[in-house]
Scaffold this motif. Sequence first.
Motif, PDB file in Angstrom:
ATOM      1  N   GLY A 333       0.763  -1.465  -0.097  1.00 28.81           N
ATOM      2  CA  GLY A 333       0.059  -0.058  -0.069  1.00 28.81           C
ATOM      3  C   GLY A 333       0.962   1.249  -0.065  1.00 28.81           C
ATOM      4  N   PHE A 334       1.759   1.284   0.728  1.00 24.99           N
ATOM      5  CA  PHE A 334       2.583   2.682   0.960  1.00 24.99           C
ATOM      6  C   PHE A 334       3.452   2.863  -0.246  1.00 24.99           C
ATOM      7  N   GLN A 335       3.961   1.537  -0.550  1.00 25.55           N
ATOM      8  CA  GLN A 335       5.017   1.626  -2.024  1.00 25.55           C
ATOM      9  C   GLN A 335       4.397   2.238  -3.040  1.00 25.55           C
ATOM     10  N   THR A 336       2.925   1.688  -3.429  1.00 29.12           N
ATOM     11  CA  THR A 336       2.093   2.132  -4.480  1.00 29.12           C
ATOM     12  C   THR A 336       1.732   3.670  -4.269  1.00 29.12           C
ATOM     13  N   PHE A 337       1.478   3.917  -2.971  1.00 35.33           N
ATOM     14  CA  PHE A 337       1.088   5.303  -2.688  1.00 35.33           C
ATOM     15  C   PHE A 337       2.422   6.363  -3.244  1.00 35.33           C
ATOM     16  N   VAL A 338       3.631   5.932  -2.607  1.00 38.66           N
ATOM     17  CA  VAL A 338       4.674   6.801  -2.938  1.00 38.66           C
ATOM     18  C   VAL A 338       5.003   6.967  -4.299  1.00 38.66           C
ATOM     19  N   ASN A 339       4.974   5.678  -5.150  1.00 38.42           N
ATOM     20  CA  ASN A 339       5.106   5.762  -6.534  1.00 38.42           C
ATOM     21  C   ASN A 339       4.258   6.560  -7.384  1.00 38.42           C
ATOM     22  N   LEU A 340       2.974   6.401  -7.032  1.00 39.06           N
ATOM     23  CA  LEU A 340       1.939   7.234  -7.637  1.00 39.06           C
ATOM     24  C   LEU A 340       1.799   8.799  -7.141  1.00 39.06           C
ATOM     25  N   GLY A 341       2.174   8.947  -5.885  1.00 37.60           N
ATOM     26  CA  GLY A 341       1.864  10.025  -5.355  1.00 37.60           C
ATOM     27  C   GLY A 341       3.285  11.099  -5.932  1.00 37.60           C
ATOM     28  N   GLY A 342       4.438  10.409  -6.082  1.00 37.56           N
ATOM     29  CA  GLY A 342       5.511  11.147  -6.805  1.00 37.56           C
ATOM     30  C   GLY A 342       5.242  11.664  -8.348  1.00 37.56           C
ATOM     31  N   MET A 343       4.555  10.586  -8.997  1.00 34.48           N
ATOM     32  CA  MET A 343       4.218  10.800 -10.302  1.00 34.48           C
ATOM     33  C   MET A 343       3.177  11.751 -10.619  1.00 34.48           C
ATOM     34  N   LEU A 344       2.196  12.014  -9.404  1.00 30.02           N
ATOM     35  CA  LEU A 344       0.919  12.786  -9.928  1.00 30.02           C
ATOM     36  C   LEU A 344       1.415  14.307  -9.115  1.00 30.02           C
ATOM     37  N   GLY A 345       2.461  14.397  -8.542  1.00 33.45           N
ATOM     38  CA  GLY A 345       3.058  15.377  -7.727  1.00 33.45           C
ATOM     39  C   GLY A 345       2.196  15.782  -6.430  1.00 33.45           C
ATOM     40  N   ILE A 346       1.666  14.565  -5.813  1.00 31.33           N
ATOM     41  CA  ILE A 346       1.132  14.736  -4.453  1.00 31.33           C
ATOM     42  C   ILE A 346       1.764  14.709  -3.421  1.00 31.33           C
ATOM     43  N   ILE A 347       3.224  14.117  -3.654  1.00 28.13           N
ATOM     44  CA  ILE A 347       4.404  14.253  -2.683  1.00 28.13           C
ATOM     45  C   ILE A 347       5.524  14.316  -3.458  1.00 28.13           C
ATOM     46  N   PRO A 348       6.568  14.726  -2.800  1.00 24.86           N
ATOM     47  CA  PRO A 348       7.891  15.063  -3.702  1.00 24.86           C
ATOM     48  C   PRO A 348       8.385  13.686  -4.179  1.00 24.86           C
ATOM     49  N   LEU A 349       8.894  13.822  -5.531  1.00 23.87           N
ATOM     50  CA  LEU A 349       9.285  12.540  -6.150  1.00 23.87           C
ATOM     51  C   LEU A 349      10.551  12.022  -5.612  1.00 23.87           C
ATOM     52  N   THR A 350      10.424  10.723  -5.229  1.00 18.97           N
ATOM     53  CA  THR A 350      11.136   9.979  -4.439  1.00 18.97           C
ATOM     54  C   THR A 350      11.939   8.801  -5.291  1.00 18.97           C
ATOM     55  N   GLY A 351      11.265   8.286  -6.084  1.00 16.94           N
ATOM     56  CA  GLY A 351      11.991   7.109  -7.046  1.00 16.94           C
ATOM     57  C   GLY A 351      11.639   5.677  -6.312  1.00 16.94           C
ATOM     58  N   VAL A 352      10.510   5.250  -5.988  1.00 17.51           N
ATOM     59  CA  VAL A 352      10.391   3.764  -5.847  1.00 17.51           C
ATOM     60  C   VAL A 352       9.574   3.225  -6.986  1.00 17.51           C
ATOM     61  N   PRO A 353       9.847   1.721  -6.980  1.00 19.88           N
ATOM     62  CA  PRO A 353       9.167   1.079  -8.052  1.00 19.88           C
ATOM     63  C   PRO A 353       7.641   0.757  -7.702  1.00 19.88           C
ATOM     64  N   LEU A 354       6.923   0.415  -8.735  1.00 18.10           N
ATOM     65  CA  LEU A 354       5.443   0.111  -8.481  1.00 18.10           C
ATOM     66  C   LEU A 354       5.491  -1.315  -8.291  1.00 18.10           C
ATOM     67  N   PRO A 355       4.748  -1.825  -7.309  1.00 18.60           N
ATOM     68  CA  PRO A 355       4.902  -3.261  -6.813  1.00 18.60           C
ATOM     69  C   PRO A 355       4.364  -4.189  -8.257  1.00 18.60           C
ATOM     70  N   PHE A 356       5.142  -4.947  -8.413  1.00 17.80           N
ATOM     71  CA  PHE A 356       4.977  -6.167  -9.499  1.00 17.80           C
ATOM     72  C   PHE A 356       4.786  -5.749 -11.133  1.00 17.80           C
ATOM     73  N   ILE A 357       5.035  -4.284 -11.000  1.00 18.17           N
ATOM     74  CA  ILE A 357       4.811  -3.645 -12.597  1.00 18.17           C
ATOM     75  C   ILE A 357       6.267  -3.234 -12.986  1.00 18.17           C
ATOM     76  N   SER A 358       6.812  -2.341 -12.104  1.00 19.58           N
ATOM     77  CA  SER A 358       8.172  -1.826 -12.473  1.00 19.58           C
ATOM     78  C   SER A 358       9.047  -2.687 -12.818  1.00 19.58           C
ATOM     79  N   TYR A 359      10.130  -2.395 -13.700  1.00 16.58           N
ATOM     80  CA  TYR A 359      11.273  -3.098 -14.056  1.00 16.58           C
ATOM     81  C   TYR A 359      12.390  -3.227 -12.858  1.00 16.58           C
ATOM     82  N   GLY A 360      12.909  -4.289 -12.323  1.00 19.36           N
ATOM     83  CA  GLY A 360      13.762  -4.299 -11.285  1.00 19.36           C
ATOM     84  C   GLY A 360      13.640  -5.799 -10.564  1.00 19.36           C
ATOM     85  N   GLY A 361      14.907  -6.603 -10.457  1.00 16.42           N
ATOM     86  CA  GLY A 361      14.922  -7.897 -10.164  1.00 16.42           C
ATOM     87  C   GLY A 361      14.578  -7.825  -8.516  1.00 16.42           C
ATOM     88  N   THR A 362      15.483  -7.024  -7.606  1.00 16.54           N
ATOM     89  CA  THR A 362      15.394  -7.136  -6.303  1.00 16.54           C
ATOM     90  C   THR A 362      14.061  -6.976  -5.762  1.00 16.54           C
TER      91      THR A 362
END
Length: 388
Positions: A333-362
């Motif tokens: 929940g928080f990971q999705t909020f921070v990802n979308l919040g940064g994209m929409l300008g709701i919160i400062p952009l920090t750069g975290v992946p969207l769970p299960f969707i964004s590229y990244g192995g770890t």
Amino acid sequence: MKTYLKRYLHHADFSIAFVYLVLVVFGLVMIYSSSFYWAVERYDWAPDHFFQQQKTNLFLAIPVFFIMSLFPYKHFKNKFVMISMVSVMFLLLILVHFIGSGGAAGSQSWLYIGPLNLQPSEVAKIVLVLYFSSLFAKKIQKGTLNDLTNSIYPPIIIMAAAVGSIMLETDVGNSMIITFVCITVIVASGVQFRVFSKLLGLIISAFLIIGILLYFFRDTIITPRRLGRLEAFFNPFAYEESFGYQIVNGYLAIGSGGLTGLGLGNSNQKYGYLPEPHTDFIMAVIAEELGIIGVVIILAGIFFLVFKGLSIALTGRDPHGRMIAAGIASIFGFQTFVNLGGMLGIIPLTGVPLPFISYGGTALILFSAALGILMNVSMFARYEKSKK
């Protein structure tokens, strides 16, 4: 093992597995769509480079999900397991300061060990949920959960040390996510309100101290990049050629997509306008190509998993399982909020992946492991309910 499977497996909630598979396959398709131009133009790689890498990650992540869904979560309460997890977490968090990389992206957050790359902060999220849940479950059994000094402060010190290390990487987004996730586990433990209010006061005081330190050492800690991102948060269009560039082009992608989108593969913003469109801003590409409908489908899948975790946390009989479920649900929940919040300008952009969707192995492998643990908790909870 055969008896274990026979007793519990038919209580597994396969809707969790179904939604998981839909999300990761959908993510794989969108990674190809969003990354082929970036792979060729920036790195001079094959157009399907990121797609192939994520496909390899997926071949690892899916077995991890199913293995963890069968691994009894109660074993995480074992003292040796807890100490081992926390020790490995701190080893990784320390190593990243000496041999880590990723500074060009704004934070030194990655460990590259041969062909493997690992982000210790992602490991810390899962480990701290399991550690907090297991420790508090033991305190509940002993009846000492509300002993602030002996039961609450020790794990908070562990969390503070981990978050402090991640803050030194200058990874603000994951630091905040971990803090809120740990607070969620504490709430789910059932600790008395008077104890929790004292703890909350302590955490707020700690953040005030951090704020004061940031002010006095702002020239060292607050880099021009971070200051620019903060200024762009308040008015991205004033910085559309610099720090607001990503947000503004994200808005253009979302606005272009409308209700049904331009069609799969037809995004314009991914052609050099959105930096790293296959990671932090992949939802902007989804919005442009598949419209609001595509975005709603993705969010519905993620929030279904969050709902499952919170449902177990509210109705489960085992305190240990309830806390794990609440912690894992809050990660998603928080990971999705921070990802979308940064994209929409709701919160400062920090750069975290969207769970299960964004590229990244770890992230993919660890999110898969976490969801597998949640599915195991669900299986045991359903078994206990059927016995009752």
